[in-house]
Design a protein around this motif. Structure first.
Motif, mmCIF file in Angstrom:
data_model
loop_
_atom_site.group_PDB
_atom_site.id
_atom_site.type_symbol
_atom_site.label_atom_id
_atom_site.label_comp_id
_atom_site.label_asym_id
_atom_site.label_seq_id
_atom_site.Cartn_x
_atom_site.Cartn_y
_atom_site.Cartn_z
ATOM 1 N N ILE A 1 -45.318 -5.147 -7.557
ATOM 2 C CA ILE A 1 -45.626 -6.576 -7.695
ATOM 3 C C ILE A 1 -46.242 -6.855 -9.063
ATOM 4 C CG2 ILE A 1 -47.093 -8.443 -6.817
ATOM 5 C CD1 ILE A 1 -46.705 -7.219 -4.010
ATOM 6 N N GLN A 2 -47.179 -5.999 -9.467
ATOM 7 C CA GLN A 2 -47.791 -6.165 -10.785
ATOM 8 C C GLN A 2 -46.745 -6.043 -11.888
ATOM 9 O OE1 GLN A 2 -50.756 -7.135 -11.504
ATOM 10 N NE2 GLN A 2 -51.788 -6.972 -9.522
ATOM 11 N N HIS A 3 -45.814 -5.107 -11.736
ATOM 12 C CA HIS A 3 -44.744 -4.921 -12.730
ATOM 13 C C HIS A 3 -43.883 -6.181 -12.845
ATOM 14 C CE1 HIS A 3 -41.270 -3.271 -14.820
ATOM 15 N NE2 HIS A 3 -40.510 -3.724 -13.841
ATOM 16 N N VAL A 4 -43.538 -6.778 -11.701
ATOM 17 C CA VAL A 4 -42.714 -7.993 -11.711
ATOM 18 C C VAL A 4 -43.384 -9.089 -12.530
ATOM 19 C CG1 VAL A 4 -41.927 -9.919 -10.274
ATOM 20 C CG2 VAL A 4 -41.461 -7.566 -9.571
ATOM 21 N N PHE A 5 -44.648 -9.358 -12.266
ATOM 22 C CA PHE A 5 -45.307 -10.489 -12.931
ATOM 23 C C PHE A 5 -45.638 -10.171 -14.393
ATOM 24 C CE2 PHE A 5 -45.744 -11.755 -8.527
ATOM 25 C CZ PHE A 5 -45.433 -13.109 -8.619
ATOM 26 N N GLU A 6 -45.942 -8.921 -14.709
ATOM 27 C CA GLU A 6 -46.155 -8.561 -16.118
ATOM 28 C C GLU A 6 -44.879 -8.745 -16.927
ATOM 29 O OE1 GLU A 6 -48.834 -7.625 -18.116
ATOM 30 O OE2 GLU A 6 -49.822 -8.539 -16.400
ATOM 31 N N GLY B 1 -41.340 -12.708 -20.542
ATOM 32 C CA GLY B 1 -39.981 -13.227 -20.651
ATOM 33 C C GLY B 1 -38.921 -12.170 -20.443
ATOM 34 N N LEU B 2 -39.260 -11.078 -19.728
ATOM 35 C CA LEU B 2 -38.334 -9.973 -19.500
ATOM 36 C C LEU B 2 -37.885 -9.926 -18.050
ATOM 37 C CD1 LEU B 2 -40.288 -7.196 -21.458
ATOM 38 C CD2 LEU B 2 -38.418 -8.628 -22.313
ATOM 39 N N VAL B 3 -36.726 -9.303 -17.830
ATOM 40 C CA VAL B 3 -36.266 -9.056 -16.467
ATOM 41 C C VAL B 3 -36.947 -7.784 -15.966
ATOM 42 C CG1 VAL B 3 -34.295 -8.498 -14.998
ATOM 43 C CG2 VAL B 3 -34.033 -10.160 -16.858
ATOM 44 N N PRO B 4 -37.660 -7.845 -14.850
ATOM 45 C CA PRO B 4 -38.305 -6.643 -14.315
ATOM 46 C C PRO B 4 -37.282 -5.560 -13.994
ATOM 47 C CG PRO B 4 -39.136 -8.617 -13.220
ATOM 48 C CD PRO B 4 -37.942 -9.033 -14.020
ATOM 49 N N GLU B 5 -37.708 -4.307 -14.088
ATOM 50 C CA GLU B 5 -36.814 -3.199 -13.785
ATOM 51 C C GLU B 5 -36.766 -2.904 -12.291
ATOM 52 O OE1 GLU B 5 -37.656 0.260 -16.092
ATOM 53 O OE2 GLU B 5 -37.617 -0.818 -18.004
ATOM 54 N N ARG B 6 -37.736 -3.353 -11.537
ATOM 55 C CA ARG B 6 -37.751 -3.110 -10.092
ATOM 56 C C ARG B 6 -38.435 -4.299 -9.404
ATOM 57 N NH1 ARG B 6 -41.663 0.047 -12.558
ATOM 58 N NH2 ARG B 6 -43.776 -0.157 -11.702
ATOM 59 N N GLY C 1 -28.196 -14.956 -15.726
ATOM 60 C CA GLY C 1 -28.735 -13.852 -14.931
ATOM 61 C C GLY C 1 -27.916 -12.579 -14.977
ATOM 62 N N LYS C 2 -27.221 -12.319 -16.102
ATOM 63 C CA LYS C 2 -26.403 -11.108 -16.203
ATOM 64 C C LYS C 2 -27.266 -9.849 -16.154
ATOM 65 C CE LYS C 2 -24.569 -12.309 -20.153
ATOM 66 N NZ LYS C 2 -25.277 -13.605 -20.291
ATOM 67 N N THR C 3 -28.347 -9.835 -16.932
ATOM 68 C CA THR C 3 -29.233 -8.667 -16.926
ATOM 69 C C THR C 3 -29.857 -8.498 -15.554
ATOM 70 O OG1 THR C 3 -29.718 -8.913 -19.290
ATOM 71 C CG2 THR C 3 -31.281 -7.638 -17.981
ATOM 72 N N PHE C 4 -30.286 -9.604 -14.957
ATOM 73 C CA PHE C 4 -30.862 -9.566 -13.611
ATOM 74 C C PHE C 4 -29.864 -8.955 -12.633
ATOM 75 C CE2 PHE C 4 -31.901 -11.151 -9.446
ATOM 76 C CZ PHE C 4 -33.278 -11.230 -9.421
ATOM 77 N N MET C 5 -28.608 -9.412 -12.688
ATOM 78 C CA MET C 5 -27.595 -8.935 -11.752
ATOM 79 C C MET C 5 -27.298 -7.456 -11.974
ATOM 80 S SD MET C 5 -25.841 -10.370 -9.290
ATOM 81 C CE MET C 5 -25.322 -9.133 -8.110
#
Length: 439
Positions: A9-14, A19-24, A64-68
């Motif tokens: 959760i912390q990784h997502v919000f950081e 302005g980055l897509v989280p890795e997990r 959302g290409k990177t997200f996908m």
């Protein structure tokens, strides 16, 4: 969706703050893409059943290409695949040199137990399975010749798994890594694992021990990838998924490099079926796929992967999977999901102050700031939204409905164009790519 840890959760919000897509953790707020995700899961099933395949994610900036792509890799690891996420770059990845691509793939190789640089762990798991198979067949693991039998089985398995197509240096290095580990020489074994991952900075002593001289070259890197793929599967994984993100960066390369890079993608597409269990995923903009500087300028590649649409309908199962821009409803749904996920000190304050009414206002103001172009909004919107969550969480007297005013931060080139109302200009005078083998 798997349960998220506090760390995730912390990784997502950081990541979103930057302005980055989280890795997990991104499956927690993946909304409005169920059909697209279903198609990627179909591709994973093909790979799991022994097919070699390739898919291109097509969409404009902010779709959302990177997200996908990252979501596909998370789903792949959940299904038991090894994965690698590589970003095309002008600086540290010359895509027209496949030794560069191979090195980046190996650096980013990950599994559900080892998120990055996983080749050493994969080798250990494979060798352990070889040992277990011999013991199950009646061999004595304490016998003096047990290691020799393991080494012999490794040699036989490599020849069988790769159909004899793995380079001899590949086989020798894997055998030597096993020998060094049995001797307790972890340092030199690690050096040879680095060499196997494409490193050019390996001590001469380690190379000499394995009987190798040079480094992995652009022309034989695909053969090394075949060997790695088979070891990945022999270690118990279903296969390998490699995502190549931001392929449109190739359009900004020098003409000769661009042409060679496009030919490289053609070669990957042509060879994909001969790598059972390997799924390639490329992301790119319509300009990359449709202009003569890009895929449309290389007829053999364009003919194979061209995008087809019937009116407003496009099949999800064709080579290019179209990602459509965000709309206001999807932005609102993502915001609500993130509000639920946010690790608040006072949940009541977050729910009352960051209300649905405020979310609607935020969507409207950010969209207005980009002249109504919702397609480029998501990155800025999510940064703004997380900032509002943070301010409410940190300050008891902060009220976003009265304090908030949209101020875009660190605009990308595409966002600057959207705010100015300009269009991205392409040089259409460039000659199309010439089909040639370069790897």
């Amino acid at each position: 969706m798997t349960a998220m840890t506090h760390r995730d959760i912390q990784h997502v919000f950081e990541s979103l703050r930057k302005g980055l897509v989280p890795e997990r953790g991104i499956d927690a707020f993946a909304v409005g893409i169920e059909k697209l995700r279903g198609e990627m899961e179909r591709q994973l099933d093909l790979a799991k059943n022994g097919e070699g395949t390739i898919k291109f994610l097509r969409g404009g900036y902010g779709c959302g290409k990177t997200f996908m792509a990252r979501l596909a890799l998370l789903d792949a690891q959940e299904k038991g695949f090894a994965t690698s996420f590589v970003v095309v770059s002008d600086n540290d990845l010359r895509f027209h040199r496949f030794d560069d691509v191979y090195r980046k793939v190996m650096i980013e190789l990950g599994t559900n137990v080892c998120p990055r640089g996983a080749m050493g762990d994969i080798l250990d798991r494979w060798i352990a399975r070889v040992e277990d198979a011999l013991i199950a067949a009646g061999e004595d693991e304490d016998a003096d010749d047990f290691d020799q039998k393991v080494r012999k089985r490794i040699d036989e398995d490599l020849a069988s798994l790769t159909g004899g197509q793995a380079p001899q240096d590949f086989v020798r290095v894997v055998q030597t890594i096993f020998d060094l580990k049995q001797e307790g020489n972890v340092a030199e074994a690690g050096s040879l694992i680095s060499w196997l991952c494409g490193s050019g900075n390996v001590a001469a002593s380690a190379k000499k021990r394995a009987g190798i001289k040079g480094d992995i070259t652009s022309r034989d890197a695909l053969d090394y990838l075949r060997g790695v793929l088979e070891i990945v599967k022999a270690a118990g994984y279903k296969g390998l998924v490699i995502a190549i993100d931001e392929a449109e960066t190739i359009l900004r390369m020098r003409k000769d490099s661009r042409h060679k890079s496009l030919n490289g993608i053609r070669q990957i597409a042509d060879a994909a079926g001969s790598y059972p269990g390997l799924l390639w995923v490329f992301t790119g903009t319509p300009e990359f796929f449709d202009t003569r500087q890009g895929v449309a300028g290389l007829a053999p590649l364009h003919d194979r992967i061209q995008f087809m649409k019937q009116g407003r309908f496009a099949s999800l199962r064709q080579a290019q999977l179209e990602l459509t821009p965000f709309d206001e409803d999807r932005l609102r749904s993502v915001a609500v999901k993130l509000r639920e996920l946010y690790p608040a000190q006072d949940r009541g304050a977050i729910e009352s102050k960051v209300s649905v009414e405020f979310i609607d206002r935020l969507v409207a103001e950010v969209t207005k700031g980009f002249r109504g172009d919702v397609g480029v909004v998501p990155r800025q919107f999510l940064r703004q939204f997380v900032t509002q969550l943070d301010l409410v969480d940190e300050n008891d007297d902060y009220d976003p409905m009265t304090e908030y005013g949209f101020e875009p931060q660190e605009l990308s080139a595409e966002e600057q164009l959207a705010m100015s109302g300009s269009n991205l200009e392409m040089d259409e005078d460039d000659a199309p790519a010439v089909a040639e083998d370069i790897w």
